[in-house]
Design an enzyme around this catalytic site. Sequence first.
Site, PDB file in Angstrom:
ATOM      1  N   THR A  51      -3.175  -2.580 -10.187  1.00 44.16           N
ATOM      2  CA  THR A  51      -1.852  -2.457 -10.276  1.00 44.16           C
ATOM      3  C   THR A  51      -1.550  -2.290 -11.843  1.00 44.16           C
ATOM      4  OG1 THR A  51      -1.320  -3.877  -8.624  1.00 44.16           O
ATOM      5  CG2 THR A  51       0.444  -3.488 -10.136  1.00 44.16           C
ATOM      6  N   ASP A  67      -6.285  -8.658  -7.437  1.00 44.70           N
ATOM      7  CA  ASP A  67      -6.382  -9.429  -6.169  1.00 44.70           C
ATOM      8  C   ASP A  67      -7.793 -10.246  -6.087  1.00 44.70           C
ATOM      9  OD1 ASP A  67      -4.190  -8.732  -5.164  1.00 44.70           O
ATOM     10  OD2 ASP A  67      -4.823  -7.139  -3.972  1.00 44.70           O
TER      11      ASP A  67
END
Length: 319
Positions: free
Chosen positions: A15, A96
């Site tokens: 991200t 993640d």
Amino acid sequence: MSLLPRVVVLATGGTIAGSSSNPASSAKYQAATVPVTALLDAVPALGALARIEAEQVAQVDSKDMSFALWSRLVERVAFWSAQSDVSGIVITHGTDTLEETAMLLHLACVSTVPVVLTAAMRPSTSLSADGPLNLLKGALLVINQEIHAGRDVVKAHTSAVNAFVSPVAGPIGYVQDDFVRFVRTPGRLPVSAWSVPSAWPQVEILASYAEPGRIVVDALAQAGVSGLVVAAAGNGSVHQSLVEALVDAAGAGVAVVRSSRTGAGHVAIPASPRPASGVFVSAGDLNPYKARVLLALALAVEPGLAKDPVALQALFAEN
Ligand code: ASP
């Protein structure tokens, strides 16, 4: 000649390199789209702090992390840290699976310079992007003004900017603008550098919960896995029906390690693990995902550990 330190940024995606057509949205975006050069250009102040060199090692959403990328990352860290004038390495990563990569780097990195992971919960195009600020800081995992040891840090929230915590150990320092303060040294330093295998043994994770079927354990054992990590309840307790299946799996040569699904705390270490009687190795305070990394590295080096629970327990106790 410039006196600024030479720092290498190894970019892997995530991200922090994400973009969205709607800057007001932190949720709808695509990870791993912005090249590292553009990320660095967005933080011109970096140029006053260091001579930055960037390498785009990968451009992936870290949910799709692979063994091949792990190997490449460890290799690039070894390469850059061997350059005599490199003072530090920063790795940009998706959040993640960052805790798994951080565990791998803790165990396998041969680096004489600091290796720093950083990430962001919001894409680089967001109105309130957290990545540029995280990039400006640095050490181990630096995120949201905190410094965490790679071994201990986990992602504990789906979307909050303060998603990362070290649930047992706590952060080891903090960063405020250009002020960096270590409040303590990490409780666990690497004991040796594990080599990253060219072929990883198959180690899978399963969980204990109300009335689990033994079908998962049986299927995995039959598929020939080398190791199983159980995300056990509470202080490492495993449902009786799974214990029976795991005893059979261990009898067939599968390494079995118990971690906790609670998210924090230490699973009590048995005086002597005896899988034949249902007493399995404890992962200590490693969560199932981190325990899996250690178990896989250990079984790659010494497959016989699967049949030596006492040695395996000692290894978990010291790493
Ligand atoms: N899915 C993204 C990744 O892990 C999430 C993030 O970076 O926050 O690459």
